[in-house]
Design an enzyme around this catalytic site. Structure first.
Site, PDB file in Angstrom:
ATOM      1  N   GLU A   1       0.821  -1.222   0.000  1.00 45.68           N
ATOM      2  CA  GLU A   1       0.000   0.000   0.000  1.00 45.68           C
ATOM      3  C   GLU A   1       0.847   1.260   0.000  1.00 45.68           C
ATOM      4  O   GLU A   1       0.466   2.288  -0.576  1.00 45.68           O
ATOM      5  CB  GLU A   1      -0.950  -0.009   1.197  1.00 45.68           C
ATOM      6  CG  GLU A   1      -0.434   0.565   2.490  1.00 45.68           C
ATOM      7  CD  GLU A   1       0.736  -0.200   3.080  1.00 45.68           C
ATOM      8  OE1 GLU A   1       1.616   0.440   3.676  1.00 45.68           O
ATOM      9  OE2 GLU A   1       0.787  -1.430   2.956  1.00 45.68           O
ATOM     10  N   ASP A   2       2.025   1.214   0.622  1.00 43.00           N
ATOM     11  CA  ASP A   2       2.869   2.401   0.701  1.00 43.00           C
ATOM     12  C   ASP A   2       3.351   2.834  -0.674  1.00 43.00           C
ATOM     13  O   ASP A   2       3.284   4.012  -1.036  1.00 43.00           O
ATOM     14  CB  ASP A   2       4.057   2.151   1.637  1.00 43.00           C
ATOM     15  CG  ASP A   2       4.744   0.814   1.357  1.00 43.00           C
ATOM     16  OD1 ASP A   2       4.394   0.147   0.369  1.00 43.00           O
ATOM     17  OD2 ASP A   2       5.635   0.448   2.142  1.00 43.00           O
ATOM     18  N   ASN A   3       3.812   1.885  -1.463  1.00 41.44           N
ATOM     19  CA  ASN A   3       4.276   2.216  -2.799  1.00 41.44           C
ATOM     20  C   ASN A   3       3.137   2.681  -3.694  1.00 41.44           C
ATOM     21  O   ASN A   3       3.303   3.572  -4.537  1.00 41.44           O
ATOM     22  CB  ASN A   3       4.978   0.999  -3.421  1.00 41.44           C
ATOM     23  CG  ASN A   3       5.818   1.376  -4.628  1.00 41.44           C
ATOM     24  OD1 ASN A   3       6.454   2.417  -4.665  1.00 41.44           O
ATOM     25  ND2 ASN A   3       5.808   0.519  -5.634  1.00 41.44           N
TER      26      ASN A   3
ATOM     27  N   SER B   1       6.264  -3.263   2.129  1.00 41.04           N
ATOM     28  CA  SER B   1       6.979  -2.947   0.913  1.00 41.04           C
ATOM     29  C   SER B   1       8.376  -2.517   1.271  1.00 41.04           C
ATOM     30  O   SER B   1       8.560  -1.663   2.119  1.00 41.04           O
ATOM     31  CB  SER B   1       6.275  -1.851   0.172  1.00 41.04           C
ATOM     32  OG  SER B   1       7.052  -1.404  -0.865  1.00 41.04           O
TER      33      SER B   1
END
Length: 447
Positions: free
Chosen positions: A264-266, A446
């Protein structure tokens, strides 16, 4: 002719790869060897942007007390903290309540997930309640196993919200992130390999890619962005035609739309980059990650998991990964030089590996603020060598499947990094390399 072309290509690629590595090394020297105190640290509260810090928690992670205490100790006059958990029985809340009693002047609250999950990603599910209750537009999402220096927040806000007197930039900054820097709390072979990887090769390439800045590349251990920007994107990566005039994606938007992704971060960073046209920047601080007791198999399965996620998001870059590793590219280049110049591989390879490890250790020195301690140096070099030897076998195993295990649950990685739950355990090699427990990233997925 074919042999000549292949040999020449190997040498040209070697030069390109070294150029990228040196960009990362020199950029690390410039960025991390001086960390000035921000003027925001001593400013009046009503003169600085407010920040909401979101810390997703799940159980008693390594070094949890010190990690969370670093949030309370930030030298910044206007922030609030949400400690986000799935339910009120979470063991981490004992530490949270102790710290809230120790620092009563800090505006800190506990956010327990309210309602049904918004996706398969437990980090997003933990964050969503606090995200909706946030008082400030600037959000700092900080994982539970990260310890931050006292001046980290102030220096990051300096970048995200530059003074009005600063030189105008072509694109507004949408994300400020911090390079992960691992430190071993319980020395073991797997944790030392993880430390050597993250603090050298990973950091070097991560910094180089973000210095060149041709595309989004963000590890979400510690990220600042604006809620108002998040409420305009939906994870589709489709550019918004009138983004500069305040345009937004149709339909549902915001943090909940990223619950379907494993990385989700990327995806958040990529959405702000591609959908809104915002750029990213790295702070001069690092995200200090406590690494607990890991076995070599734990390290291997962790690497397999992330490669399988990446290949569904950036296939071309993932296919090229072996050609960026010192072992593989060193052997190829040695063969090319033997064909073109008659240079013996037995001469070239020792020089190649020595130069490579010296550059990697220089990156470590820049990020840590000191060289590898003398009593750890040989163990660090051995761990570095083992990581390099494992790179190609790990990559090969990762490319042969699409299922990953995370916190005891199995997922199938699909297009663009979206995932679905899988009921049964995998068999064969993946089953044998099954991860027994999480040692490093309890919530972020990630790197």
């Amino acid at each position: 002719m074919i042999s000549f072309v292949l040999a020449s290509a190997s040498v040209v690629w070697y030069i390109i790869l070294w150029s990228i590595g040196l960009i990362g090394c020199l950029a690390a020297r410039k960025r991390y060897r001086l960390r000035p105190r921000s003027p925001l640290a001593s400013a009046a509260a009503n003169t600085v942007p407010g920040v909401t810090i979101l810390r997703p928690l799940k159980g008693l992670d390594h070094n949890l007390y010190e990690n969370l205490e670093s949030t309370f100790m930030q030298e910044y006059p206007n922030f609030e903290v949400f400690f986000c958990v799935e339910d009120e029985r979470d063991q981490a809340l004992t530490i949270v309540r102790d710290l809230m009693a120790k620092y009563p002047s800090v505006n800190a609250r506990i956010a327990i997930r309210d309602g049904e999950p918004v996706g398969v990603n437990p980090k997003i599910n933990n964050l969503i309640t606090a995200y909706r209750q946030a008082s400030h537009d600037i959000l700092w999402v900080l994982d539970s196993n990260v310890m931050a220096d006292r001046g980290t927040l102030a220096r990051a806000v300096d970048i995200l919200e530059p003074p009005s007197t600063a030189t105008p930039l072509r694109r507004r900054i949408g994300v400020v992130h911090h390079v992960p820097f691992a430190w071993v709390t319980k020395p073991s072979l797997g944790s030392c390999i993880e430390e050597a990887f993250l603090n050298t090769n990973h950091a070097k390439m991560y910094i180089a890619i973000n210095t060149v800045a041709v595309d989004s590349c963000v590890v979400g251990k510690s990220c600042l962005y604006r809620k108002s920007d998040m409420e305009r994107v939906n994870g589709s990566l489709r550019p918004i035609a009138n983004a500069e005039q305040g345009g937004f994606q149709p339909g549902e938007r915001g943090l909940k739309m990223f619950g379907r992704f494993l990385a989700e971060d990327n995806m958040i960073a990529g959405s702000l980059w591609h959908e809104l046209g915002l750029r990213h920047d790295i702070s001069c601080d690092v995200a200090k990650n406590a690494v607990g007791d890991m076995s070599p198999i734990d390290y291997i399965t962790r690497r397999i998991r992330w490669i399988r996620v990446r290949k569904r998001m950036v296939l071309a870059a993932t296919l090229a990964e072996p050609f960026t590793e010192s072992m593989f590219v060193g052997v190829l280049t040695s063969l090319g030089l033997r064909y073109l110049l008659g240079l013996s591989p037995w001469f070239f390879l020792p020089v190649h590996f020595l130069a490579w490890v010296l550059v990697d250790m220089d990156v470590y020195t820049s990020m840590a603020g000191h060289p590898v301690p003398a009593d750890k140096r040989w163990m660090f070099v051995v761990s570095w060598a083992l990581r390099e030897l494992l790179a190609l076998p790990v990559w090969t195993m990762a490319m042969l499947g699409s299922e990953v295990e995370w916190r005891g649950k199995r997922y199938r990685v699909m297009k663009n990094g979206e995932v679905e739950r899988v009921a049964s355990m995998a068999s064969g090699l993946l089953g044998w390399f099954r991860k027994r427990k999480d040692f490093y990233e309890p919530l972020d997925i990630s790197d």
